[in-house]
Design an enzyme around this catalytic site. Structure first.
Site, PDB file in Angstrom:
ATOM      1  N   LYS A  81       0.853  -1.178   0.000  1.00 22.85           N
ATOM      2  CA  LYS A  81       0.000   0.000   0.000  1.00 22.85           C
ATOM      3  C   LYS A  81       0.899   1.241   0.000  1.00 22.85           C
ATOM      4  O   LYS A  81       1.903   1.291   0.733  1.00 22.85           O
ATOM      5  CB  LYS A  81      -0.895  -0.024   1.241  1.00 22.85           C
ATOM      6  CG  LYS A  81      -1.940   1.073   1.307  1.00 22.85           C
ATOM      7  CD  LYS A  81      -2.859   0.848   2.505  1.00 22.85           C
ATOM      8  CE  LYS A  81      -3.925   1.907   2.633  1.00 22.85           C
ATOM      9  NZ  LYS A  81      -4.857   1.644   3.762  1.00 22.85           N
ATOM     10  N   SER A 154      -9.876   2.316   1.856  1.00 20.30           N
ATOM     11  CA  SER A 154      -8.488   2.745   1.747  1.00 20.30           C
ATOM     12  C   SER A 154      -7.533   1.702   1.157  1.00 20.30           C
ATOM     13  O   SER A 154      -6.755   2.010   0.270  1.00 20.30           O
ATOM     14  CB  SER A 154      -8.006   3.179   3.133  1.00 20.30           C
ATOM     15  OG  SER A 154      -6.624   3.352   3.167  1.00 20.30           O
ATOM     16  N   SER A 178     -10.422  -0.680   6.903  1.00 17.74           N
ATOM     17  CA  SER A 178      -9.805  -0.598   5.581  1.00 17.74           C
ATOM     18  C   SER A 178      -9.010  -1.815   5.147  1.00 17.74           C
ATOM     19  O   SER A 178      -8.534  -1.859   4.006  1.00 17.74           O
ATOM     20  CB  SER A 178      -8.907   0.645   5.494  1.00 17.74           C
ATOM     21  OG  SER A 178      -9.684   1.812   5.589  1.00 17.74           O
TER      22      SER A 178
END
Length: 471
Positions: A81, A154, A178
């Site tokens: 991420k 997210s 998330s």
């Protein structure tokens, strides 16, 4: 080769790499080719690290050939991420403010993955600052099961890449749901560990006391393997915990006999749609057949915790963005800016009341685990959400509260959870459920998740995708 391998579980690939049936280099090249063919449409990657990935794969092959095997991530291609600092690589956290930021060091979790021999394919997209919406100039990832449906919030880039076979596992973060929402939306296994189990050093903050770093994978064993590499105390993060890190893969081999699973029948059914209730009922039957015992429980009322989450997140986000907001206010998207504004107006007295209520809830939840080993709950109370419905969330506070009902309370208390795919909607979209464990017992979650996945095949369902090259 790629078509046969891209949906392998991380742990399955690891066995073949260790035995040198496959090379990390050929697998990495196949993954890069698949990203090139597929991701123009899906938009999961924000930065592909092809050159360094090839170099890491070659190094892994050389070490494995010489008997220097580092463990189950050695030579395995994964994704990060884009809020984890990666030395010399753009790390933007879904924002435009940080688009030119190239960290001078790796986040602790990134360094630990490198130490484990993992191959980093690249950085994947996220919402602005890891909050609830993408920056207006950022293209959101698409759900590979159906582009008209929500891919989660997210950590959606992490989940989309993993579900589409564009990596063998990924790192995400969870502040209000998330890891769990994207995992459920994409038919994946997401492990949100206890707060403090994983270092947050070198990770862009959203809300310090709510942020959790975890894994999004295709199986519980895979999620445990990733967590085992990144967990543990870090002197650079004084909030990281000193407790030893268990052998999660050993836990994945254990059975369910004698484990007590708590179910609050009222909480699990009140305003919960029929398809989700069916998934929960099927999961209960599967666990019962595996030897687990079920205990009726009454979970503490989370209404106040759900209401408290937004102001708690807002004031901590305001603190995290103090250097750039309001100084560069015009560069923020409207959603994150409104959250920061709300946080800047919250009083210290109000914040203290929230913190005290959080402590009380954490104590009540801890007491519940004196009588059970696991708690079984939904991820959210309705079937997979369309993008059209998501666009109305800002106008429906009740819908937002329902979405957060089963996720944000465990960010408020710091308890670990695992999300498992357990069924499908009438339209064929994945539906997941959660297991919750007592603080720091992620091994119990991996154990239960792996047992469930040996008895079921929901985690082996994959979206049907056709690359532009094949059209």
């Amino acid at each position: 080769m790629a078509d046969a391998l891209h949906y392998l579980e991380l742990t399955e690939l690891a066995v073949r790499l260790k035995a040198r049936e496959l090379s990390a280099l050929e697998v990495t090249r196949a993954q890069l080719d698949r990203i090139d063919a597929m991701d123009r449409e899906l938009g999961s990657y924000v930065h592909v690290m092809a050159e360094t990935a090839i170099a890491e794969a070659k190094a892994a092959d050389a070490e494995i050939a010489h008997g220097l095997y580092r463990g189950p991530l050695h030579g395995v291609p994964i994704a990060l991420k884009d809020l984890f600092w990666t030395k010399g690589i753009p790390t933007a956290a879904g924002s435009t403010i940080h688009r030119d930021f190239r960290p001078g060091e790796d986040a602790t979790v990134v360094r630990r993955l490198k130490d484990a021999g993992a191959v980093t394919l690249g950085k994947v997209q996220l919402t602005e600052g890891a909050y609830s919406d993408h920056h207006p100039l950022v293209r959101p990832p698409k759900n590979p099961w159906n582009a008209d449906y929500w891919p989660g919030i997210s950590s959606s880039g992490s989940a989309v890449a993993t579900a589409a076979g564009l990596c063998f596992g990924s790192l995400g973060s969870d502040t209000g749901g998330s890891i769990r929402w994207p995992s459920a939306a994409n038919g994946l296994t997401g492990l949100k560990p206890s707060w403090g189990r994983v270092s947050r050093h070198g990770t862009f903050e959203l809300a310090t006391t709510l942020d959790h770093v975890g894994s999004i994978c295709r199986s519980a064993a895979d999620a445990g393997a990733l967590l085992g590499a990144i967990a543990g105390q870090d002197p650079n993060d004084p909030t990281s915990l000193f407790e030893p890190v268990p052998d999660y893969l050993a836990a994945a081999a254990e059975d369910m006999r004698g484990l007590r699973i708590g179910v609050d029948a009222g909480w699990n059914s009140d305003d919960v749609d029929v398809a989700t209730q069916r998934v929960l009922a099927d999961a209960i039957e599967a666990f019962r057949a595996l030897g687990a015992a079920f205990v009726d429980v009454r979970f503490p009322d989370v209404t106040q915790a759900v209401a408290d989450w937004a102001p708690n997140c807002a004031i901590e986000a305001a603190n995290a963005h103090e250097v750039t907001y309001p100084a560069r206010k015009d560069e923020y998207g409207p959603i994150l800016a409104s959250v920061i504004e709300a946080g800047r107006t919250l009083t210290a007295l109000d914040y203290q009341k929230i913190l005290l209520r959080r402590l009380a809830l954490r104590g009540r939840v801890a007491a519940l685990f004196e009588t059970i080993d696991l708690l079984l709950i939904p991820v959210h109370p309705f079937p997979p959400l369309t993008l059209a419905m998501i666009r109305t969330l800002g106008e429906q506070p009740d819908l937002i509260a329902k979405l957060q009902r089963y996720t944000c309370p465990f960010d408020m208390t710091g308890h670990p959870t695992i999300t498992l795919p357990g069924g499908a909607s009438e339209d064929g979209l994945p539906i997941g459920f959660q297991l919750v464990a007592t603080h720091l017992d992620e091994a119990m979650l991996v154990r239960a998740g792996a047992a469930f996945q040996r008895a079921t095949s929901w985690h082996r369902r994959h979206p049907s995708l056709t690359s532009r090259r094949q059209q």
